[in-house]
Design an enzyme around this catalytic site. Structure first.
Site, PDB file in Angstrom:
ATOM      1  N   LYS A  17     -10.572  19.215   7.102  1.00  0.00           N
ATOM      2  CA  LYS A  17     -10.689  17.906   6.464  1.00  0.00           C
ATOM      3  C   LYS A  17     -10.612  18.073   4.954  1.00  0.00           C
ATOM      4  O   LYS A  17     -11.065  19.079   4.406  1.00  0.00           O
ATOM      5  CB  LYS A  17     -12.003  17.251   6.863  1.00  0.00           C
ATOM      6  CG  LYS A  17     -12.013  16.902   8.327  1.00  0.00           C
ATOM      7  CD  LYS A  17     -13.300  16.274   8.763  1.00  0.00           C
ATOM      8  CE  LYS A  17     -13.118  15.917  10.234  1.00  0.00           C
ATOM      9  NZ  LYS A  17     -14.349  15.670  10.915  1.00  0.00           N
ATOM     10  N   HIS A  42     -15.930  14.271   6.439  1.00  0.00           N
ATOM     11  CA  HIS A  42     -15.367  14.173   5.095  1.00  0.00           C
ATOM     12  C   HIS A  42     -16.465  14.043   4.042  1.00  0.00           C
ATOM     13  O   HIS A  42     -16.349  14.564   2.940  1.00  0.00           O
ATOM     14  CB  HIS A  42     -14.393  12.991   5.007  1.00  0.00           C
ATOM     15  CG  HIS A  42     -13.120  13.221   5.755  1.00  0.00           C
ATOM     16  ND1 HIS A  42     -12.949  12.837   7.067  1.00  0.00           N
ATOM     17  CD2 HIS A  42     -11.962  13.805   5.382  1.00  0.00           C
ATOM     18  CE1 HIS A  42     -11.739  13.170   7.475  1.00  0.00           C
ATOM     19  NE2 HIS A  42     -11.110  13.761   6.460  1.00  0.00           N
ATOM     20  N   SER A  80      -9.657   9.546   6.816  1.00  0.00           N
ATOM     21  CA  SER A  80     -11.104   9.704   6.928  1.00  0.00           C
ATOM     22  C   SER A  80     -11.686   8.399   7.438  1.00  0.00           C
ATOM     23  O   SER A  80     -11.385   7.332   6.902  1.00  0.00           O
ATOM     24  CB  SER A  80     -11.704  10.033   5.556  1.00  0.00           C
ATOM     25  OG  SER A  80     -13.098   9.790   5.545  1.00  0.00           O
ATOM     26  N   GLY A  82     -14.797   7.501   7.137  1.00  0.00           N
ATOM     27  CA  GLY A  82     -15.731   7.023   6.124  1.00  0.00           C
ATOM     28  C   GLY A  82     -15.095   6.585   4.809  1.00  0.00           C
ATOM     29  O   GLY A  82     -15.552   5.628   4.183  1.00  0.00           O
TER      30      GLY A  82
END
Length: 111
Positions: A17, A42, A80, A82
């Site tokens: 990531k 992340h 991601s 988030g």
């Protein structure tokens, strides 16, 4: 001050990531790329970034990087949950400056 912060800090190989981080200080800004295989999320990558005096850091997106050091290639893809999808074109631009002898590409597909 921001010149002392490396533009790229990623693992030397593997799939991991990454996040694209926007830095701002005294009217100037730059973007940096961070990624590692040890981070489960992340947000963990962002947490490892740390803090710098008079520099505001904000994750503007993320994804994944496939780093094949033996083939000298980097492939940027995904997003991601988030932070959303990073601007992979900007990420590739930053990676090309750090890895000028690599083949670097991206896709907005995948997770």
């Amino acid at each position: 001050m921001m010149d002392a912060i490396a533009n790229v800090d990623i693992d030397p190989k593997g799939i991991f990531k990454y996040i694209l981080i926007q830095l701002k200080s005294e009217g100037a800004q730059k973007f940096v790329v961070r990624g590692d295989a040890q981070s489960e999320y992340h947000a963990d990558v962002m947490d490892k970034f740390g803090s710098y005096p008079n520099v505001k850091a904000r994750a503007v997106g993320g994804g994944r990087i496939n780093h094949d050091s033996s083939a000298k290639s980097l492939f940027v893809y995904g997003y991601s949950v988030g932070f959303g999808r990073a601007d992979h074109t900007k990420t590739v631009e930053i990676l090309k400056a750090a890895y000028p002898d690599y083949a670097i590409d991206y896709s907005n597909d995948g997770y």
